[in-house]
Design a protein around this motif. Sequence first.
Motif, mmCIF file in Angstrom:
data_model
loop_
_atom_site.group_PDB
_atom_site.id
_atom_site.type_symbol
_atom_site.label_atom_id
_atom_site.label_comp_id
_atom_site.label_asym_id
_atom_site.label_seq_id
_atom_site.Cartn_x
_atom_site.Cartn_y
_atom_site.Cartn_z
ATOM 1 N N SER A 267 -42.964 -35.525 15.607
ATOM 2 C CA SER A 267 -42.679 -36.820 16.394
ATOM 3 C C SER A 267 -43.807 -37.172 17.758
ATOM 4 O O SER A 267 -43.971 -38.076 17.990
ATOM 5 C CB SER A 267 -41.333 -36.802 16.845
ATOM 6 N N ILE A 268 -44.169 -35.814 18.381
ATOM 7 C CA ILE A 268 -45.231 -35.729 19.179
ATOM 8 C C ILE A 268 -46.458 -34.801 18.621
ATOM 9 O O ILE A 268 -46.175 -33.817 18.146
ATOM 10 C CB ILE A 268 -44.603 -35.049 20.489
ATOM 11 N N ILE A 269 -47.731 -35.378 18.632
ATOM 12 C CA ILE A 269 -48.900 -34.729 18.285
ATOM 13 C C ILE A 269 -49.677 -35.041 19.740
ATOM 14 O O ILE A 269 -49.944 -36.329 20.081
ATOM 15 C CB ILE A 269 -49.390 -35.396 17.213
ATOM 16 N N GLN A 290 -53.797 -24.909 27.562
ATOM 17 C CA GLN A 290 -52.835 -24.967 28.737
ATOM 18 C C GLN A 290 -52.831 -26.698 29.125
ATOM 19 O O GLN A 290 -51.747 -27.180 29.371
ATOM 20 C CB GLN A 290 -53.351 -24.491 30.218
ATOM 21 N N ILE A 291 -53.922 -27.173 28.972
ATOM 22 C CA ILE A 291 -53.868 -28.695 29.165
ATOM 23 C C ILE A 291 -52.944 -29.448 28.034
ATOM 24 O O ILE A 291 -52.243 -30.414 28.451
ATOM 25 C CB ILE A 291 -55.408 -29.503 28.866
ATOM 26 N N ILE A 292 -53.279 -28.900 26.949
ATOM 27 C CA ILE A 292 -52.236 -29.666 25.921
ATOM 28 C C ILE A 292 -50.676 -29.189 26.080
ATOM 29 O O ILE A 292 -49.809 -30.097 25.735
ATOM 30 C CB ILE A 292 -52.789 -29.290 24.442
ATOM 31 N N VAL A 293 -50.445 -28.104 26.141
ATOM 32 C CA VAL A 293 -49.102 -27.792 26.318
ATOM 33 C C VAL A 293 -48.539 -28.483 27.485
ATOM 34 O O VAL A 293 -47.308 -29.002 27.593
ATOM 35 C CB VAL A 293 -49.154 -26.164 26.723
ATOM 36 N N GLU A 294 -49.170 -28.759 28.742
ATOM 37 C CA GLU A 294 -48.797 -29.443 29.967
ATOM 38 C C GLU A 294 -48.456 -30.972 29.230
ATOM 39 O O GLU A 294 -47.464 -31.507 29.685
ATOM 40 C CB GLU A 294 -49.775 -29.531 30.747
ATOM 41 N N GLU A 295 -49.440 -31.386 28.761
ATOM 42 C CA GLU A 295 -49.175 -32.994 28.193
ATOM 43 C C GLU A 295 -47.873 -33.120 27.026
ATOM 44 O O GLU A 295 -47.257 -33.987 27.048
ATOM 45 C CB GLU A 295 -50.508 -33.344 27.230
ATOM 46 N N GLU A 300 -42.141 -34.308 26.053
ATOM 47 C CA GLU A 300 -40.822 -34.021 25.938
ATOM 48 C C GLU A 300 -39.668 -34.330 26.880
ATOM 49 O O GLU A 300 -38.508 -34.334 26.886
ATOM 50 C CB GLU A 300 -40.766 -32.635 25.375
ATOM 51 N N GLY A 301 -40.471 -34.593 28.374
ATOM 52 C CA GLY A 301 -39.594 -35.023 29.458
ATOM 53 C C GLY A 301 -38.783 -33.857 29.880
ATOM 54 O O GLY A 301 -37.588 -34.204 30.583
#
Length: 301
Positions: A267-269, A290-295, A300-301
Amino acid sequence: MKIVVGSRGSKLALSQTNWVVDKLKENNPEIDFEIKIIKTKGDKIQNIALEKIGDKGLFVKEIEEALLNKEIDIAVHSMKDMPSDVPMGLKFSCIPKREDARDVLILREGYNSIDDLPQGAKIGTGSKRRKYQLLRYRNDLNIVAIRGNVDTRIRKIDEENLDGIVLAAAGMHRLGLYDKISCYIPVEIMIPAPSQGALCIQIRENEEDLEKILKCIDHENTRLQVKAERAFLKGVNGSCHIPIGALCEINGDKVVIEGLLGNEDGSIIVRKSISGNVDECENLGYKLSQIIVEEMRSFEG
């Protein structure tokens, strides 16, 4: 001198291993090479989804144990099967030139591309990375879980009444099955798995003489690509439970790394890229993770 080479027993694994042995023989005709087939857990359990029987390492653990026990001298793996951590006492040696990293579609007769497929077409794949990227592009597709070697999966098109399946281009090329490929999936639609198309030659640590023999098949650009993509994989703490893709492209002294990460249900990509100098490959792969994990966390809030 004799060198024992460990390999899985599938047609594709043996094709890859024979290719490596042939290249080594060309440069070392005086050495006798013997291939030893080792069955892995992933080979023995064919009827259950990979994510349900374990994690990365399902196709390599038994081979690594044979290497540590000195039953074999070299192991040949697909690099994309390798967990991010290497067991103590083992190391990656040379990395041969990479095959085509892309994914391909093998389609039922009458269809030639992903855009040809009718609404609700049934496509077989056991990979969440492939599944959710296909659905991003065509959310009407019906993705069916399949497993097995290349021949088994191709047969399933008829046996399970599928409209097509997704496989790695590299495997099809290594088996000489070019004529079965309906189309190559552009990386804009589907980022490959980290290190897809690259082989891994694994040996025990401190085997300098063996390292010298293997050096002849090392490919510098592939080594850099693999470093970057595996740094991304390690940085996102990747497993087969979530969709992960990475592709490093090198152009002279510049490099672009593109990465993809999703949650378990797709549901999140998140898909992003980063560029820099070729000597920063590993750091760039980690930085992108790290950039992608943070986003992902922000979604996911």
